[in-house]
Design an enzyme around this catalytic site. Structure first.
Site, PDB file in Angstrom:
ATOM      1  N   HIS A   1       0.867  -1.189   0.000  1.00  0.00           N
ATOM      2  CA  HIS A   1       0.000   0.000   0.000  1.00  0.00           C
ATOM      3  C   HIS A   1       0.896   1.229   0.000  1.00  0.00           C
ATOM      4  O   HIS A   1       1.956   1.240   0.617  1.00  0.00           O
ATOM      5  CB  HIS A   1      -0.886   0.012   1.254  1.00  0.00           C
ATOM      6  CG  HIS A   1      -2.032   0.951   1.153  1.00  0.00           C
ATOM      7  ND1 HIS A   1      -1.915   2.301   1.413  1.00  0.00           N
ATOM      8  CD2 HIS A   1      -3.310   0.743   0.768  1.00  0.00           C
ATOM      9  CE1 HIS A   1      -3.086   2.877   1.225  1.00  0.00           C
ATOM     10  NE2 HIS A   1      -3.952   1.964   0.828  1.00  0.00           N
TER      11      HIS A   1
ATOM     12  N   ASP B   1      -7.980  -5.056  -0.242  1.00  0.00           N
ATOM     13  CA  ASP B   1      -8.448  -5.880  -1.363  1.00  0.00           C
ATOM     14  C   ASP B   1      -8.101  -7.349  -1.216  1.00  0.00           C
ATOM     15  O   ASP B   1      -8.575  -8.182  -1.998  1.00  0.00           O
ATOM     16  CB  ASP B   1      -7.841  -5.340  -2.669  1.00  0.00           C
ATOM     17  CG  ASP B   1      -8.392  -3.963  -2.992  1.00  0.00           C
ATOM     18  OD1 ASP B   1      -7.598  -3.020  -3.150  1.00  0.00           O
ATOM     19  OD2 ASP B   1      -9.624  -3.834  -3.025  1.00  0.00           O
TER      20      ASP B   1
HETATM   21  C1  SDX Z   1      -6.068   0.298  -2.946  1.00  0.00           C
HETATM   22  O1  SDX Z   1      -4.232   4.713  -1.810  1.00  0.00           O
HETATM   23  C2  SDX Z   1      -5.228   4.111  -1.258  1.00  0.00           C
HETATM   24  O2  SDX Z   1      -5.682   4.477  -0.194  1.00  0.00           O
HETATM   25  C3  SDX Z   1      -5.799   2.949  -2.070  1.00  0.00           C
HETATM   26  C4  SDX Z   1      -6.848   2.111  -1.375  1.00  0.00           C
HETATM   27  C5  SDX Z   1      -8.111   2.876  -1.117  1.00  0.00           C
HETATM   28  O3  SDX Z   1      -8.847   2.525  -0.195  1.00  0.00           O
HETATM   29  O4  SDX Z   1      -8.390   3.798  -1.940  1.00  0.00           O
HETATM   30  O5  SDX Z   1      -6.332   1.617  -0.144  1.00  0.00           O
HETATM   31  C6  SDX Z   1      -7.233   0.911  -2.232  1.00  0.00           C
HETATM   32  O6  SDX Z   1      -5.798   0.676  -4.053  1.00  0.00           O
HETATM   33  C7  SDX Z   1      -5.249  -0.741  -2.235  1.00  0.00           C
HETATM   34  C8  SDX Z   1      -4.045  -1.246  -3.101  1.00  0.00           C
HETATM   35  C9  SDX Z   1      -4.574  -2.308  -4.060  1.00  0.00           C
HETATM   36  N1  SDX Z   1      -3.521  -2.664  -5.031  1.00  0.00           N
HETATM   37  C10 SDX Z   1      -2.884  -3.860  -4.969  1.00  0.00           C
HETATM   38  O7  SDX Z   1      -3.076  -4.702  -4.087  1.00  0.00           O
HETATM   39  C11 SDX Z   1      -1.924  -4.118  -6.117  1.00  0.00           C
HETATM   40  C12 SDX Z   1      -0.632  -4.756  -5.591  1.00  0.00           C
HETATM   41  N2  SDX Z   1       0.064  -3.710  -4.826  1.00  0.00           N
HETATM   42  C13 SDX Z   1       1.115  -2.991  -5.495  1.00  0.00           C
HETATM   43  O8  SDX Z   1       0.950  -2.801  -6.868  1.00  0.00           O
HETATM   44  C14 SDX Z   1       1.625  -1.787  -4.706  1.00  0.00           C
HETATM   45  O9  SDX Z   1       1.882  -2.234  -3.427  1.00  0.00           O
HETATM   46  C15 SDX Z   1       0.784  -0.536  -4.638  1.00  0.00           C
HETATM   47  C16 SDX Z   1       0.418  -0.025  -5.989  1.00  0.00           C
HETATM   48  C17 SDX Z   1      -0.442  -0.748  -3.830  1.00  0.00           C
HETATM   49  C18 SDX Z   1       1.636   0.536  -3.932  1.00  0.00           C
HETATM   50  O10 SDX Z   1       2.705   0.772  -4.742  1.00  0.00           O
HETATM   51  P1  SDX Z   1       3.871   1.824  -4.313  1.00  0.00           P
HETATM   52  O11 SDX Z   1       3.633   2.430  -2.990  1.00  0.00           O
HETATM   53  O12 SDX Z   1       4.066   2.716  -5.489  1.00  0.00           O
HETATM   54  O13 SDX Z   1       5.063   0.877  -4.080  1.00  0.00           O
HETATM   55  P2  SDX Z   1       6.125   0.568  -5.178  1.00  0.00           P
HETATM   56  O14 SDX Z   1       5.410   0.137  -6.408  1.00  0.00           O
HETATM   57  O15 SDX Z   1       7.059   1.726  -5.247  1.00  0.00           O
HETATM   58  O16 SDX Z   1       6.854  -0.713  -4.535  1.00  0.00           O
HETATM   59  C19 SDX Z   1       7.879  -0.560  -3.551  1.00  0.00           C
HETATM   60  C20 SDX Z   1       8.624  -1.892  -3.584  1.00  0.00           C
HETATM   61  C21 SDX Z   1       9.065  -2.276  -5.010  1.00  0.00           C
HETATM   62  O17 SDX Z   1      10.188  -3.121  -4.898  1.00  0.00           O
HETATM   63  P3  SDX Z   1      11.687  -2.397  -5.041  1.00  0.00           P
HETATM   64  O18 SDX Z   1      11.669  -1.606  -6.333  1.00  0.00           O
HETATM   65  O19 SDX Z   1      11.841  -1.568  -3.788  1.00  0.00           O
HETATM   66  O20 SDX Z   1      12.643  -3.600  -5.089  1.00  0.00           O
HETATM   67  O21 SDX Z   1       7.751  -2.948  -3.156  1.00  0.00           O
HETATM   68  C22 SDX Z   1       7.535  -3.847  -4.238  1.00  0.00           C
HETATM   69  C23 SDX Z   1       7.924  -3.125  -5.509  1.00  0.00           C
HETATM   70  O22 SDX Z   1       8.317  -4.037  -6.508  1.00  0.00           O
HETATM   71  N3  SDX Z   1       6.102  -4.199  -4.216  1.00  0.00           N
HETATM   72  C24 SDX Z   1       5.633  -5.417  -4.428  1.00  0.00           C
HETATM   73  C25 SDX Z   1       4.248  -5.309  -4.258  1.00  0.00           C
HETATM   74  N4  SDX Z   1       3.925  -4.034  -3.954  1.00  0.00           N
HETATM   75  C26 SDX Z   1       5.079  -3.343  -3.930  1.00  0.00           C
HETATM   76  N5  SDX Z   1       6.245  -6.578  -4.760  1.00  0.00           N
HETATM   77  C27 SDX Z   1       5.436  -7.661  -4.914  1.00  0.00           C
HETATM   78  N6  SDX Z   1       4.076  -7.648  -4.758  1.00  0.00           N
HETATM   79  C28 SDX Z   1       3.463  -6.483  -4.440  1.00  0.00           C
HETATM   80  N7  SDX Z   1       2.133  -6.435  -4.296  1.00  0.00           N
END
Ligand code: SDX
Length: 392
Positions: A271, A328
């Site tokens: 998140h 989710d």
């Molecule tokens: C919602 O914002 C809100 O409030 C949203 C929400 C709401 O109520 O409105 O809470 C609802 O959207 C919840 C999120 C639902 N999405 C997912 O579950 C999709 C999977 N999650 C990821 O795509 C991700 O965690 C996000 C999009 C939710 C957040 O992304 P960020 O904060 O931009 O984090 P990032 O992409 O910069 O990742 C940081 C690191 C990376 O690795 P490094 O580059 O540091 O090596 O964490 C890794 C990412 O690769 N990472 C994951 C991951 N999420 C982040 N690796 C594997 N699986 C994941 N799910």
């Protein structure tokens, strides 16, 4: 990196506005609606009351609550011509695309409602949209099954009404299952607002141009559709079903999620703000168990989700990046137990988030926020002279 400063682009931690509506602390995993902890609201309130709280800032007394319900019921129908727009879609159309279109189309059938000049106009538009949006959500589902489109029943409360409009079968009596209604009410409460998330920021940005409420919310529906945002609940179930079909090898998928050469992400994990357990995930996880037990349902997807959660939360990759289950991760399992099909999961998220979107739009308009116009860091070509075609 541009020399002396490291830019965190993409609205990753921008203070976009001032707001009194929702507070969340990502490190502590805390969420408050108008100061009330989500745990207390989820346990003691109901979705209609939460709508009032978010819109008006206080919990309603009995008289205010009944008047609010009456105001919403006044609009508990949708213009028949809207069905012609719905008819034009193929049954295979994703409900979120249909919902965004129909929401924007409300402007054409209620043009006066969007010319808001004061708080009364805002509240009138809000109550109209709250009433009609639940019809549009129910209709998007009925369309996929070719079922007749129902109108509201003012003898029922908001959630019962949505449930009946969605699932009532022609020529059959309809029973409201209190277990299903209570679970739906709780899930909608948990999705009601979440400060400046992607879709809410979209609603504010579009509304800051003084675009009407319906068109602004339509833009929010489109933003929520994305699999990294509200679309994640559908992506989680598809992921769990895929793992189940692939011999339930959870360790393989946790390894894939960590592999930088693999685009696979653990959907429902991580998140932008919560660097701890999403408090909503805790509540939904418990509700999922309650509903499955009460309905006597065994769901392999829940077993796989639990294994995934256990393996990931013990894995350094997830621990170092503070990746925990978010709202989710479990919601799809409980939706499925309630008989809601996968393609409707994000529509359910939209129905829950509607009062939050409207409240944030109302706050933005009452505060007189200026039109949103972010800047950029330009890194393109420097100034140069035009080169005629024959010289290129
Ligand atoms: C919602 O914002 C809100 O409030 C949203 C929400 C709401 O109520 O409105 O809470 C609802 O959207 C919840 C999120 C639902 N999405 C997912 O579950 C999709 C999977 N999650 C990821 O795509 C991700 O965690 C996000 C999009 C939710 C957040 O992304 P960020 O904060 O931009 O984090 P990032 O992409 O910069 O990742 C940081 C690191 C990376 O690795 P490094 O580059 O540091 O090596 O964490 C890794 C990412 O690769 N990472 C994951 C991951 N999420 C982040 N690796 C594997 N699986 C994941 N799910």
């Amino acid at each position: 990196q541009t020399g002396l400063i490291t830019l965190d682009l993409g609205y990753k931690n921008t203070g976009a506005t001032l707001s009194d509506i929702t507070y969340l602390d990502g490190d502590k995993g805390e969420l408050f609606y108008r100061g009330y902890p989500i745990e207390q609201i989820a346990e003691k309130s109901n979705f209609t009351e939460v709508m009032y709280l978010l819109l008006h800032g206080e919990l309603p007394n009995q008289e205010q609550f009944l008047q609010f319900q009456k105001n919403i019921n006044k609009y508990n129908y949708v213009a028949e011509e809207m069905k012609k727009i719905l008819d034009a879609f193929p049954r295979s159309a994703h409900p979120m695309g249909v919902l965004s279109t129909l929401t924007s189309a409300l402007t054409a059938f209620n043009p006066k409602a969007v010319n808001v000049k004061n708080k009364e106009d805002l509240d009138h538009a809000a109550e109209m949209l709250l009433a009609k949006f639940s019809h549009l959500c129910a209709w998007t589902y009925r369309k996929t099954l070719g079922l007749p489109l129902n109108h509201g029943d003012n003898n029922l409360n908001y959630v019962e009404n949505f449930y009946k409009m969605t699932f009532r079968m022609p020529n059959q009596d309809f029973e409201l299952d209190p277990v299903v209604v209570d679970a739906l009410d709780k899930i909608l409460i948990l999705h009601a607002d979440h400060e400046q998330n992607c879709s809410t920021s979209t609603v504010r940005m579009v509304g800051s141009a003084q675009t009407g409420l319906f068109a602004s919310i339509s833009a929010g529906v489109s933003a929520l559709w994305g699999p990294l945002h509200g679309g994640a609940n559908q992506a989680v179930i598809e992921m769990l079903e895929h793992i189940e079909q692939d011999s339930g090898d959870v360790a393989k998928y946790v390894a894939k999620a960590k592999d930088k050469n693999d685009s696979f992400r653990l959907m429902g994990f991580g998140h932008r703000v919560y660097k701890n357990f999403d408090p909503r995930a805790r509540i939904i996880k418990k509700a999922t168990y309650d509903v499955l037990n009460k309905l006597g349902i065994q769901d392999k997807a829940l077993d796989i989700a639990m294994q995934l959660e256990k393996v990931a939360l013990e894995d350094d990759y997830f621990v170092e990046r503070q990746l925990y289950p978010n709202v989710d991760f479990y919601s799809g399992i409980i939706y499925r137990a309630l008989g809601i099909p996968t393609e409707m999961f994000t529509v359910m998220f939209a129905l829950g988030r509607l009062p939050g979107w409207i409240s944030q739009w109302k706050e933005m308009r009452l505060h007189g926020d200026p039109i949103g116009r972010p800047r950029q860091v330009y890194q393109g070509a420097q100034q140069r002279d035009y080169v005629p075609m024959e010289s290129r």
